[in-house]
Design an enzyme around this catalytic site. Structure first.
Site: not given
Length: 280
Positions: A109-110, A159, A202, A262
């Site tokens: 992950d970044m 990703r 999304h 989030r």
């Protein structure tokens, strides 16, 4: 706190490996691949890092034993990056070896912009040992174009995300229009120069552009990647169309920073979460 825990359950599998395995198997039953991440970040104590390594080794073992169709993803700062990049690399290696023995992908992950250079260094050194290592890249960072071309030239698995960390204007784009523009630009680069990459968004507009690129670049292997609990009907629709869809499944007791990020990334999720709570 009880309310927060209930709201977080949409995006977090739970606190234990057993929770992560359960949610990953449920995703598999819907035709969705899993990427499992043990939550935690910004560790500066070696004891925390060593405990995290052991947690990931148990995680890989239990995912493998349960027959989960999935991979694992690590955050460099939970494995010692803030102590020293060499120290972090040495502590990711056992997780790499376990993932390699399983035959799956280890995703890196970044995190915040201040860690990007060291994270890429770690990724590139891992990639020399095992080709099935992937790296998350954030479209909102101004440096990403150069990073992406450098990484793709060496066969990197990417990703692509928009970016959820709050950054200064000097290092990152701030407006939605700017970030969307950069995301599409990097997406086009991936279709032209990459393979086996993940489109992590999304946003319906980004999904549409991806499908357009897929038509004009037929045969380029890619997947859609989305977070647990977000846009499940869209995931099902894409699976039904024959696309590979991956669900990012986080778990662990330190879920609050992830949950907060989030909400900050997409504030209207607060309304969604409250409606879900009220509706039971």
């Amino acid at each position: 706190m009880e309310l927060l825990i209930r709201l977080a359950r949409q995006w977090v599998a739970g606190e234990t490996i057993e929770d992560a395995v359960r949610v990953a198997l449920a995703a598999n039953a819907r035709g969705i691949h899993a990427i499992v991440n043990h939550l935690g970040e910004h560790y500066r104590e070696k004891g925390q890092v060593e405990a995290t390594v052991q947690e990931y080794l148990r995680l890989v073992s239990q995912l493998r034993a349960a027959g989960v169709d999935g991979d694992v993803s690590v955050k460099p700062t939970q494995l010692g990056l803030l102590i020293d990049k060499g120290y972090a690399f040495s502590h990711i290696l056992p997780v790499l070896d376990a993932t390699k023995a399983w035959g799956r992908i280890l995703w890196v992950d970044m995190e915040a912009a201040s860690t990007v250079e060291d994270t890429i260094w770690i990724y590139e050194n891992l990639h020399t040992r095992y080709e099935r290592v992937g790296l998350c890249i954030q479209a909102n960072l101004r440096r990403t174009e150069g990073d992406l071309r450098r990484l793709l030239a060496n066969g990197a698995r990417i990703r692509l995300v928009k970016g959820a960390y709050k950054e200064t204007p000097e290092v990152a784009y701030a407006s939605r229009a700017e970030i969307d523009r950069e995301y599409v630009r990097h997406l086009e680069t991936l279709f032209k120069e990459g393979k086996d990459f993940a489109v992590a968004s999304h946003d319906g507009k980004m999904i549409e552009r991806t499908l357009e690129f897929a038509k004009t670049h037929a045969g380029v292997p890619f997947e859609f990647a989305m977070l647990q609990g977000v846009r499940d009907p869209l995931k099902a629709e894409l699976v039904g169309q024959g696309h590979l869809v991956t669900e990012y499944i986080p778990y662990g007791p330190t879920w609050l920073p992830y949950f907060s990020r989030r909400l900050r990334e997409r504030p209207r999720n607060i309304v969604t979460m409250v409606r879900s709570f009220v509706g039971g």
